[in-house]
Write a protein that holds these residues in place. Structure first.
Motif: not given
Length: 374
Positions: A255-258
């Protein structure tokens, strides 16, 4: 350089391999200011079989013909270098390159497109603040609106921006063999020679690239193991440039957390565990990051959600390939018979060469066993 003097780039890309160059190239031709960083001078040695499939060639923004060594139109599938079957195509299956030549060529195309390239020391810190990303090495300081981590399996960007528990690794070990028969040699995939993977022989014109690949972390590959494999296949030959390389998996679970930092290529786990191919996933994920960043800079969709959307199909294919790889390499005898069955040969070629069926092949290989008299 004082901190306040640092230029704020539209994007900084760390890693100048296929993923990094794909992202930097697309952003630059869109008119964005891009700084491409790498710790190595180019050309630099890189372990990679160097076969560019038709899907990879189509994804690239420019022709790589100047660095293509061979264009084979058949694959020989073997089992333990004993049983074999030839799968032929009416057109080339892939373009054989030498990876250090390919990477150097792509970097030059990227710089010519307006990207600034710099060699740097190892990165020490990465911070997001005030809608920017700040990156520091021992001697330098950089600022950008977005950061793309394309710095390979051992990514400093991934390490410094969060623990990636989803990340997995495979391993490949290769060497080059000088032999007078290299120009006429076949492209070979040898199943069952290692646990959880295969051996390969890729012709490169003046030499053969021979290697072993595995997704099994318990399978220990070393120089002696590969040398024995080469001697079994080729006899007493001149073997050089033994190089090992990890491959990055797990993008299907990431998952893209940023909002401003994106991992692509091996750094983001976009290699295919079924085929061991990493270049296609590198190019596609790099281009997806560039598209997401460009859209955000133009005031459209937020880059983080746009990146996940742009890579959704690729991640779905990798999810099926991952499941298929676990089954396939656990049953090499059955896998060999499935791949060489006449009714599946066209699917095998389409999956490997064009990319239109890698996930379908992974699923078919698992399901077809109940149908064929194996």
């Amino acid at each position: 350089m004082r901190d306040g003097d640092a230029v704020c780039w539209d994007a900084i890309v760390v890693g100048a391999g296929p993923a990094g160059c794909a992202a930097a190239y697309d952003l630059s031709i869109a008119g964005r200011s891009v700084l491409l960083l790498d710790k190595a001078d180019f050309p630099r040695p890189k372990a990679c079989a160097g076969g560019l499939t038709r899907k990879s060639l189509s994804a690239l923004r420019y022709s790589v013909t100047p660095v293509v060594r061979e264009r084979p139109s058949a694959i020989t599938v073997e089992k333990n270098a004993a049983e074999s079957a030839v799968i032929r195509s009416l057109m080339p299956i892939c373009a054989m390159t030498v990876r250090d030549e390919l990477d150097d060529f792509c970097l030059r195309q990227t710089v010519e497109a307006g990207v600034q390239f710099e060699r740097i020391d190892p990165i020490e810190t990465i911070d997001e603040m005030n809608r920017e990303v700040h990156l520091r090495t021992r001697a330098r300081y950089f600022r950008a609106q977005f950061l793309v981590g394309a710095d390979g399996v051992h990514s400093q960007v991934r390490r410094l921006t969060g623990e990636a528990r989803w990340f997995r690794r495979g391993f490949a070990l290769e060497a080059n063999v000088r032999t007078p028969d290299a120009a006429s040699a076949a492209m070979v995939f040898d199943l069952g020679t290692v646990s959880g993977g295969y051996g390969w022989v890729f012709p490169k014109g003046d030499h053969l690239n021979i290697g072993l690949y595995t997704i099994d972390s318990s399978e220990k590959l070393n120089r002696e193991r590969l040398a024995t494999y080469i001697a079994t296949r080729c006899g007493a030959v001149n073997t050089e440039q033994f190089v090992g390389q990890y491959l990055g998996f797990g993008a299907e679970q990431a998952e893209t957390s940023s909002a401003r930092i994106f991992l692509v290529g091996d750094a983001g786990g976009f290699a295919d565990p079924l085929t061991g191919e990493g270049i296609y996933g590198a190019i596609m994920s790099g281009q997806a990051a560039a598209k997401a960043i460009e859209g955000d800079l133009r005031g459209k969709k937020a880059a983080a959600s746009a990146f996940m959307q742009a890579t959704a199909r690729l991640r779905a294919d990798l999810r099926l390939s991952s499941a298929g790889a676990r089954w396939f390499y656990a049953h090499p005898d059955t896998g060999y018979r499935v791949l060489t069955a006449p009714m599946l040969r066209s699917l095998v070629l389409r999956a490997y060469a064009s990319g239109s069926g890698v996930a379908a092949l992974a699923q078919a290989v698992k399901n077809i066993v109940e149908i064929l008299p194996l």
